[in-house]
Design a protein around this motif. Structure first.
Motif, PDB file in Angstrom:
ATOM      1  N   ASP A  95     -34.262 -45.588  34.262  1.00  0.00           N
ATOM      2  CA  ASP A  95     -35.668 -45.327  33.934  1.00  0.00           C
ATOM      3  C   ASP A  95     -36.566 -45.438  35.163  1.00  0.00           C
ATOM      4  OD1 ASP A  95     -36.359 -48.040  34.342  1.00  0.00           O
ATOM      5  OD2 ASP A  95     -36.539 -48.478  32.207  1.00  0.00           O
ATOM      6  N   HIS A  96     -37.850 -45.216  34.976  1.00  0.00           N
ATOM      7  CA  HIS A  96     -38.813 -45.175  36.083  1.00  0.00           C
ATOM      8  C   HIS A  96     -39.082 -46.550  36.698  1.00  0.00           C
ATOM      9  CE1 HIS A  96     -41.346 -46.373  32.741  1.00  0.00           C
ATOM     10  NE2 HIS A  96     -42.288 -46.686  33.604  1.00  0.00           N
ATOM     11  N   THR A 144     -39.534 -34.104  27.904  1.00  0.00           N
ATOM     12  CA  THR A 144     -40.841 -33.922  28.528  1.00  0.00           C
ATOM     13  C   THR A 144     -41.221 -35.108  29.402  1.00  0.00           C
ATOM     14  OG1 THR A 144     -42.085 -34.969  26.735  1.00  0.00           O
ATOM     15  CG2 THR A 144     -41.576 -32.608  26.489  1.00  0.00           C
ATOM     16  N   TYR A 145     -42.273 -34.941  30.177  1.00  0.00           N
ATOM     17  CA  TYR A 145     -42.763 -35.990  31.062  1.00  0.00           C
ATOM     18  C   TYR A 145     -43.102 -37.257  30.263  1.00  0.00           C
ATOM     19  CZ  TYR A 145     -45.538 -38.417  34.559  1.00  0.00           C
ATOM     20  OH  TYR A 145     -46.034 -39.368  35.432  1.00  0.00           O
ATOM     21  N   GLN A 146     -43.676 -37.090  29.088  1.00  0.00           N
ATOM     22  CA  GLN A 146     -44.056 -38.228  28.264  1.00  0.00           C
ATOM     23  C   GLN A 146     -42.824 -38.971  27.720  1.00  0.00           C
ATOM     24  OE1 GLN A 146     -45.391 -35.134  27.895  1.00  0.00           O
ATOM     25  NE2 GLN A 146     -47.423 -35.546  28.711  1.00  0.00           N
ATOM     26  N   ASP A 147     -41.672 -38.314  27.687  1.00  0.00           N
ATOM     27  CA  ASP A 147     -40.445 -38.927  27.158  1.00  0.00           C
ATOM     28  C   ASP A 147     -39.675 -39.709  28.205  1.00  0.00           C
ATOM     29  OD1 ASP A 147     -40.934 -37.695  24.703  1.00  0.00           O
ATOM     30  OD2 ASP A 147     -39.715 -35.954  25.204  1.00  0.00           O
ATOM     31  N   ARG A 148     -40.141 -39.771  29.434  1.00  0.00           N
ATOM     32  CA  ARG A 148     -39.353 -40.347  30.514  1.00  0.00           C
ATOM     33  C   ARG A 148     -39.068 -41.838  30.339  1.00  0.00           C
ATOM     34  NH1 ARG A 148     -44.444 -40.533  31.973  1.00  0.00           N
ATOM     35  NH2 ARG A 148     -45.230 -42.150  33.345  1.00  0.00           N
ATOM     36  N   THR A 149     -39.789 -42.508  29.436  1.00  0.00           N
ATOM     37  CA  THR A 149     -39.555 -43.931  29.210  1.00  0.00           C
ATOM     38  C   THR A 149     -38.933 -44.181  27.856  1.00  0.00           C
ATOM     39  OG1 THR A 149     -41.807 -44.233  28.386  1.00  0.00           O
ATOM     40  CG2 THR A 149     -41.444 -44.598  30.729  1.00  0.00           C
TER      41      THR A 149
END
Length: 149
Positions: A95-96, A144-149
């Motif tokens: 994860d990020h 999507t970008y919002q799903d990265r976490t």
């Protein structure tokens, strides 16, 4: 493109434009140790966006490993490090924040390895066979970008 060979314990660099293939990295810790034909050596491979490391799982040896890479030419630098032992990881994602989410396939679970001080990782089991994780072999965050976490 980097590609692992689970039986040979090697990482290959593939130039998709010229179709040239070369050994990018090899180390005994990437190889399998047992004679079980169904148990791969190096298996998962991911580059972390958090640091300049490439992470690997070795299913047969139950290891999570990492290798520093040069941020400019992506060549290996430094020594291969063992960051977790006794985790029969198939594949994983990062994860990020640098936490590793690992599927354990034969152990039917999803584990999270969260980095803590001193190079240690906190280990948590997030899901099991009772949660429907029969033979989980891969994991990824959403599309999507919002799903990265």
């Amino acid at each position: 493109l980097l590609s692992v060979d689970s039986m040979l314990g090697k990482i290959f660099r593939v130039n998709v434009h010229t179709k040239q293939v070369e050994v990018w990295f090899t180390n005994d810790l990437l190889k399998k140790q047992s004679h079980d034909p169904l148990m791969p050596g190096i298996n998962g491979i991911r580059r972390s966006a958090v640091d300049d490391f490439l992470y690997f799982s070795n299913t047969d040896r139950a290891l999570m490993l990492r290798l520093a890479i040069d941020p400019f030419d992506y060549r290996p630098k430094g020594q291969l490090e063992t960051i977790a032992k006794n985790i029969v990881c198939d594949d994983f994602t990062i994860d990020h924040m640098g936490a590793i989410y690992a599927t354990t396939h034969v152990q039917n679970s999803l584990m999270r390895l969260t980095p803590v001080k001193g190079g240690e990782y906190l280990r948590e089991e997030l899901g099991t066979l009772a949660d429907g994780l029969a033979g989980a072999t891969s994991c990824v965050f959403g599309r999507t970008y919002q799903d990265r976490t």
